[in-house]
Design an enzyme around this catalytic site. Structure first.
Site, PDB file in Angstrom:
ATOM      1  NE  ARG A 186      -4.141  -1.642  -0.120  1.00  0.00           N
ATOM      2  CZ  ARG A 186      -4.198  -2.836  -0.694  1.00  0.00           C
ATOM      3  NH1 ARG A 186      -3.119  -3.341  -1.272  1.00  0.00           N
ATOM      4  NH2 ARG A 186      -5.318  -3.518  -0.706  1.00  0.00           N
ATOM      5  CG  LEU A 187       4.509   1.475   1.477  1.00  0.00           C
ATOM      6  CD1 LEU A 187       5.949   1.136   1.834  1.00  0.00           C
ATOM      7  CD2 LEU A 187       3.957   2.528   2.451  1.00  0.00           C
TER       8      LEU A 187
END
Length: 214
Positions: free
Chosen positions: A190-191
């Site tokens: 989720r970066l």
């Protein structure tokens, strides 16, 4: 499966500052061509968001018909709900959801109407069926049944069986003058990678580019 349990990893690609073009339109065109080459369904489809006089947002899918340094162009019925919204609030938002490529592009700006010449040039390039549909549909108005719409279409098809179909006075295009453009690339854990272009008010020739936290 519960909706709250639905998730997947984004790992197709990454986006770095040195990858970006200095002009956001050039970057958009690069991604658009990549979406076309990828075989993405409807790569020119974009969500168009407007706001009514009560502050209520509305969204719908519209096809992008041109893009250059002057702005993003789409066409519609000038009596449609979105057109009425834009009469009293010319701010607009566009969103391209290229899910299969784990990419999104978000654009904010203001709209201006195209000229009669620009409208005519595009209208006459459309297939005859699309020209007739523009005449037949009073977009966003309530109708009793689909048959009413189809009946109007057949009536117009007979009326314009011979000769050219004129451009309806209630049909035309808008050009979105860009204020900001954000490019989103899905990332692992989720970066995600996010970069936003913003045009400074005092210097219209350059864009400020910033990385945003995901």
């Amino acid at each position: 499966m519960k909706l709250s349990d639905m998730r997947r990893e984004y790992a197709l690609s990454a986006l770095k500052r040195e990858d970006l073009e200095q002009n956001p339109v050039d970057q958009f065109n690069l991604w658009l061509q990549q979406a076309i080459d990828f075989g993405l369904n409807d790569p020119s489809a974009m969500t168009v968001a407007t706001v009514d006089e009560h502050g209520q947002p509305f969204q719908r899918i519209v096809l992008l018909k041109n893009v250059d340094n002057q702005g993003f162009v789409f066409y519609t019925n000038l009596g449609s709900r979105k057109a009425l919204h834009l009469q009293h609030n010319n701010k607009i938002s566009l969103h391209f959801p290229w899910h299969a490529m784990e990419r999104q592009v978000h654009i904010t700006g203001t709209v201006e109407k195209l000229t009669a010449m620009e409208n005519m040039k595009y209208f006459t390039s459309r297939p005859k069926e699309s020209q007739l549909a523009a005449w037949a549909s009073k977009q966003s108005s309530r109708i009793s049944a689909r048959g009413v719409l189809e009946g109007k279409y057949l009536e117009l098809k007979e009326k314009f069986a011979e000769g050219k179909i004129p451009v309806p006075s209630f049909w035309g295009g808008y050009r979105i003058k860009v204020d900001s453009m954000e490019f989103w690339q899905g990332g692992e854990r989720r970066l995600h990678d996010r970069f936003i272009y913003v045009k400074p008010q005092l210097d219209q020739s350059n864009w400020d580019i910033s990385r945003l936290a995901p």
